[in-house]
Design an enzyme around this catalytic site. Structure first.
Site, PDB file in Angstrom:
ATOM      1  N   LYS A  37       0.806  -1.225   0.000  1.00  0.00           N
ATOM      2  CA  LYS A  37       0.000   0.000   0.000  1.00  0.00           C
ATOM      3  C   LYS A  37       0.835   1.270   0.000  1.00  0.00           C
ATOM      4  CE  LYS A  37      -0.594   0.000   5.001  1.00  0.00           C
ATOM      5  NZ  LYS A  37      -1.320  -0.645   6.099  1.00  0.00           N
ATOM      6  N   ARG A 130      -7.510  -0.595  17.191  1.00  0.00           N
ATOM      7  CA  ARG A 130      -7.965  -0.338  15.837  1.00  0.00           C
ATOM      8  C   ARG A 130      -8.915  -1.503  15.535  1.00  0.00           C
ATOM      9  NH1 ARG A 130      -4.169   0.711  10.558  1.00  0.00           N
ATOM     10  NH2 ARG A 130      -4.606  -1.496  10.215  1.00  0.00           N
TER      11      ARG A 130
END
Ligand SMILES: *Cc1c(COP(=O)(O)O)cnc(C)c1O
Length: 357
Positions: A37, A130
């Site tokens: 990414k 998260r």
């Protein structure tokens, strides 16, 4: 002359870094998912990771996995799937990380429709806050997942040091290993993947404290920038400069270090402050905040100082440089993670693949 501004990507260095990490992890029976990414999954760079020995490619965005469809290697979607994208997820990702039963149910329906088996890794939140299911809820969600057709529970995983900055250690990763044992006892299934996190987990391998059960890590920054992310240390025998920015000088003049006139706001609404260093030789480079946050750039010439930036202009002080620059010259920078992410995303930055061999 090459196009400016550009990011130079030395795939030979990326390959070297990949191999070093693959070898290190192999000694501990750990496979690597190479995370693409941070460079927007440029296929040539991703392929270099494959050549370096990663077992999977992984990205947080399905659009990036689409770019990698040609590469013959299992692909993993890192960000929890959006229900609105389950079609693309089942089509382009072999495995996805998940924490919501309602999403997994939609993936199941889509997998049945496409006559596929979609594999999932159930994410467990070990405290970083998260993604991930709470430890107490693992068994009840696994029970439901195992009922779904078209879905295979490939493994469990965790993500740390992202939101909360919580460090992986033998306790929390031991907890993950314990959950795998518990699933085995409770449901009589052996999980293929126990994924112990990202580049912040490498330091426990070095300390030889990674629990045996952990057999996968998802590595991005450590491969591309040769840096572990628990403490930000460089990894031995890796390159930190596989990616560089080159930007061109469009003005070079001696000017005072304090603006002349009443000080209002800068281009971004902040009131700037200045230190008087007398007259300085300043260069303006044709790259700006639209492309990159200047705080994340490291001039390769250590005598250069970045003194400011607006949307399209980066101003540097070259007074102390031994090299005599002129208009049209290129200045090169090494990159922090954030700079790499932004620069590869900017459509104004040319991407140049080089090979130092
Ligand atoms: C980005 C990401 C990674 C890779 O993190 P690095 O610090 O670059 O190694 C791993 N897992 C997940 C879920 C991610 O989102």
């Amino acid at each position: 002359m090459f196009i400016c501004p550009r990011i130079e990507i030395d795939i030979n260095k990326v390959k070297h870094n990949t191999k070093v990490l693959v070898d290190l992890c192999k000694k501990h029976h750990i496979d690597i998912a190479g995370v693409t990414k941070v460079f927007c999954a440029i296929p040539k760079v991703a392929n270099t990771m494959v050549e370096g020995g990663v077992k999977y490619l992984a990205d947080s965005r399905i659009e990036n996995l689409v770019k990698l469809a040609e590469l013959n290697i299992p692909k993993l979607l890192l960000r929890l799937p959006m229900i609105s994208q389950v079609h693309e997820v089942v089509k382009y990702a072999d495995i996805s990380l998940n924490s919501e039963l309602s999403t997994i149910e939609e993936l199941s329906k889509e997998a049945i429709k496409l006559n596929k088996v979609h594999e999932i890794i159930l994410m467990v939140d070990l405290g970083d806050l998260r993604e991930g299911v709470w430890v107490d809820d693992v068994n009840s969600i696994v029970k439901e997942i195992l009922k779904l057709k078209g879905i295979k529970l490939k493994g469990i995983g965790t993500n740390l040091t992202c939101y909360g900055g919580v460090l992986p250690n033998k306790e929390n990763l031991g907890q993950l290993a314990g959950i795998a044992d518990e699933i085995k006892n409770e449901f009589n299934i052996e999980l293929d993947i126990i994924s112990g996190g990202n580049s912040s987990s490498l330091y426990i391998i070095e300390k030889n404290e990674i629990p045996d059960k952990i057999n996968n890590l998802r590595l991005g920054e450590s491969i591309v920038l040769g840096r572990e992310t628990a403490y930000g240390n460089s990894i031995e025998n890796t390159y930190q400069d596989a990616f560089k920015l080159a930007a061109e000088i469009i003005e070079l003049k001696v000017k005072p270090s304090i603006p002349i006139g009443e000080i209002g706001m800068d281009a971004f609404g902040n009131k700037p402050t200045f230190e008087d260093k007398g007259n300085r030789k300043r260069a303006i480079l044709a790259v700006g905040r639209q492309d990159v946050n200047p705080d994340n750039l490291i001039p390769i010439n250590e005598k250069i100082e970045i003194i400011g930036a607006s949307s399209d202009h980066l101003i540097i002080d070259v007074t102390d440089s031994e090299k005599e620059y002129k208009v049209g010259d290129e200045i090169k920078f090494n990159l922090e993670y954030g700079a790499l992410l932004q620069l590869t995303t900017s459509e104004y930055i040319h991407k140049q693949i080089i090979n130092s061999n």
